[in-house]
Scaffold this motif. Structure first.
Motif, mmCIF file in Angstrom:
data_model
loop_
_atom_site.group_PDB
_atom_site.id
_atom_site.type_symbol
_atom_site.label_atom_id
_atom_site.label_comp_id
_atom_site.label_asym_id
_atom_site.label_seq_id
_atom_site.Cartn_x
_atom_site.Cartn_y
_atom_site.Cartn_z
ATOM 1 N N CYS A 167 13.819 -24.055 7.318
ATOM 2 C CA CYS A 167 14.348 -23.033 7.975
ATOM 3 C C CYS A 167 15.611 -22.298 6.971
ATOM 4 O O CYS A 167 15.732 -21.091 6.836
ATOM 5 C CB CYS A 167 15.038 -22.995 9.294
ATOM 6 N N GLY A 168 16.214 -23.294 5.985
ATOM 7 C CA GLY A 168 16.997 -22.567 5.110
ATOM 8 C C GLY A 168 18.542 -22.473 5.738
ATOM 9 O O GLY A 168 19.522 -22.120 5.049
ATOM 10 N N ALA A 169 18.603 -22.851 7.126
ATOM 11 C CA ALA A 169 20.082 -22.411 7.510
ATOM 12 C C ALA A 169 21.231 -23.194 7.030
ATOM 13 O O ALA A 169 22.201 -22.935 6.980
ATOM 14 C CB ALA A 169 20.153 -22.374 9.075
ATOM 15 N N CYS A 170 20.783 -24.446 6.749
ATOM 16 C CA CYS A 170 21.684 -25.408 6.121
ATOM 17 C C CYS A 170 21.866 -25.396 4.602
ATOM 18 O O CYS A 170 22.355 -26.563 4.169
ATOM 19 C CB CYS A 170 21.081 -26.882 6.622
ATOM 20 N N THR A 171 21.559 -24.507 3.988
ATOM 21 C CA THR A 171 21.492 -24.699 2.381
ATOM 22 C C THR A 171 22.885 -24.522 1.952
ATOM 23 O O THR A 171 23.868 -23.731 2.421
ATOM 24 C CB THR A 171 20.581 -23.304 2.037
ATOM 25 N N VAL A 172 23.240 -25.400 1.201
ATOM 26 C CA VAL A 172 24.260 -25.569 0.347
ATOM 27 C C VAL A 172 24.051 -25.671 -1.116
ATOM 28 O O VAL A 172 22.782 -25.690 -1.424
ATOM 29 C CB VAL A 172 25.251 -26.901 0.616
ATOM 30 N N HIS A 173 24.826 -25.671 -2.073
ATOM 31 C CA HIS A 173 24.643 -26.009 -3.621
ATOM 32 C C HIS A 173 25.068 -27.267 -3.821
ATOM 33 O O HIS A 173 26.076 -27.986 -3.470
ATOM 34 C CB HIS A 173 25.336 -24.991 -4.378
ATOM 35 N N LEU A 174 24.128 -28.139 -4.428
ATOM 36 C CA LEU A 174 24.369 -29.307 -5.174
ATOM 37 C C LEU A 174 24.148 -29.100 -6.841
ATOM 38 O O LEU A 174 23.373 -28.834 -7.216
ATOM 39 C CB LEU A 174 23.418 -30.462 -4.993
ATOM 40 N N ASP A 175 25.639 -29.191 -7.315
ATOM 41 C CA ASP A 175 25.711 -29.082 -8.878
ATOM 42 C C ASP A 175 24.748 -27.604 -9.163
ATOM 43 O O ASP A 175 24.254 -27.345 -9.935
ATOM 44 C CB ASP A 175 24.846 -30.103 -9.574
ATOM 45 N N GLY A 176 25.266 -26.695 -8.295
ATOM 46 C CA GLY A 176 24.898 -25.385 -8.399
ATOM 47 C C GLY A 176 23.333 -24.852 -8.082
ATOM 48 O O GLY A 176 23.009 -23.914 -8.157
ATOM 49 N N GLN A 177 22.771 -26.110 -7.682
ATOM 50 C CA GLN A 177 21.244 -25.780 -7.076
ATOM 51 C C GLN A 177 21.229 -25.739 -5.513
ATOM 52 O O GLN A 177 21.892 -26.581 -5.011
ATOM 53 C CB GLN A 177 20.237 -26.728 -7.755
ATOM 54 N N PRO A 178 20.603 -24.769 -4.982
ATOM 55 C CA PRO A 178 20.379 -24.822 -3.487
ATOM 56 C C PRO A 178 19.631 -25.877 -3.089
ATOM 57 O O PRO A 178 18.598 -26.181 -3.618
ATOM 58 C CB PRO A 178 19.624 -23.484 -3.296
ATOM 59 N N VAL A 179 19.932 -26.754 -1.778
ATOM 60 C CA VAL A 179 19.405 -27.685 -1.065
ATOM 61 C C VAL A 179 19.459 -27.512 0.215
ATOM 62 O O VAL A 179 20.354 -26.804 0.738
ATOM 63 C CB VAL A 179 19.825 -29.045 -1.751
ATOM 64 N N LEU A 211 33.918 -32.793 8.389
ATOM 65 C CA LEU A 211 34.969 -32.247 7.451
ATOM 66 C C LEU A 211 35.293 -30.738 7.911
ATOM 67 O O LEU A 211 35.889 -30.001 7.579
ATOM 68 C CB LEU A 211 34.401 -31.808 6.022
ATOM 69 N N ASP A 212 34.774 -30.395 9.151
ATOM 70 C CA ASP A 212 34.924 -29.223 9.887
ATOM 71 C C ASP A 212 34.577 -28.230 9.174
ATOM 72 O O ASP A 212 35.366 -26.964 9.374
ATOM 73 C CB ASP A 212 36.333 -29.180 10.689
ATOM 74 N N MET A 213 33.633 -28.134 8.606
ATOM 75 C CA MET A 213 33.016 -26.978 7.665
ATOM 76 C C MET A 213 31.801 -26.501 8.509
ATOM 77 O O MET A 213 30.711 -26.869 8.089
ATOM 78 C CB MET A 213 32.634 -27.392 6.387
ATOM 79 N N THR A 214 31.967 -25.354 9.325
ATOM 80 C CA THR A 214 30.982 -25.107 10.224
ATOM 81 C C THR A 214 30.065 -23.682 9.500
ATOM 82 O O THR A 214 29.290 -23.254 10.501
ATOM 83 C CB THR A 214 31.457 -24.663 11.638
ATOM 84 N N GLY A 215 30.351 -23.152 8.400
ATOM 85 C CA GLY A 215 29.548 -22.255 7.973
ATOM 86 C C GLY A 215 28.250 -22.462 7.747
ATOM 87 O O GLY A 215 27.598 -21.876 7.615
ATOM 88 N N THR A 216 27.778 -23.808 7.521
ATOM 89 C CA THR A 216 26.441 -24.267 7.172
ATOM 90 C C THR A 216 25.868 -24.635 8.478
ATOM 91 O O THR A 216 26.411 -25.435 9.288
ATOM 92 C CB THR A 216 26.671 -25.654 5.895
ATOM 93 N N LYS A 217 25.035 -23.862 8.571
ATOM 94 C CA LYS A 217 24.223 -24.111 10.098
ATOM 95 C C LYS A 217 23.323 -24.951 10.178
ATOM 96 O O LYS A 217 22.564 -25.366 9.300
ATOM 97 C CB LYS A 217 23.644 -22.733 10.401
ATOM 98 N N TYR A 218 23.029 -25.670 11.522
ATOM 99 C CA TYR A 218 21.781 -26.454 11.850
ATOM 100 C C TYR A 218 20.797 -25.470 12.349
ATOM 101 O O TYR A 218 21.032 -24.580 13.326
ATOM 102 C CB TYR A 218 22.093 -27.294 12.916
#
Length: 151
Positions: A43-55, A29-36
């Motif tokens: 490490c948490g660099a890849c954290t996104v929200h699933l239904d409002g919760q960080p994962v 999806l070319d969304m590179t703001g989420t980091k490896y």
């Protein structure tokens, strides 16, 4: 084809259901703001929200999130997100910046659930978000600043 909702937009991706969400976001999806960062959810660099919760998206299989609302750093919005981003800028939190999207996503998750976090609350919510530059004091101060601005 897998159907997802990312940042409020319905998407279809051709991916193995076992593929980590991180790689779908970045490579499909070319969304590179989420980091490896580490690939093992430490490490948490890849954290996104699933239904409002960080994962941690590096360990979240795409086949497990088809019904979830996925929000990345590119799609955060609203009062809490604006307060966190404003506090980050005001207190000049960022040094190298690599971990910051994950830090911000975790901070938004915390303040969405707890508008007046203590230092212990912040430590618990931010545990596992590693900053190689060591800006932890500025991160904690920015979370307190964001909380004050939301009051």
């Amino acid at each position: 084809m897998l159907k997802l909702t990312v940042n409020g937009v319905p998407r279809e991706v051709d991916a193995d259901p076992e593929m980590p969400l991180l790689w779908v976001l970045r490579d499909r999806l070319d969304m590179t703001g989420t980091k490896y960062g580490c690939g093992i959810a430490q490490c948490g660099a890849c954290t996104v929200h699933l239904d409002g919760q960080p994962v941690r998206s590096c360990q979240t299989r795409i086949g497990d999130v088809a019904e979830a609302r996925i929000t990345t750093i590119e799609g955060v919005s609203g009062r809490v997100a604006e307060a966190v981003q404003g506090a980050w800028r005001k207190l000049d939190v960022v040094q190298c910046g690599y971990c910051q999207s994950g830090q911000i996503m975790s901070a938004i998750g915390l303040l969405t659930d707890n508008a007046k976090p203590s230092d212990d609350d912040i430590a618990g919510a931010m545990d596992g978000n590693i900053c190689r530059c060591g800006t932890y004091q500025r991160i904690r101060a920015a979370i307190h600043e964001a909380a004050r601005s939301l009051a």
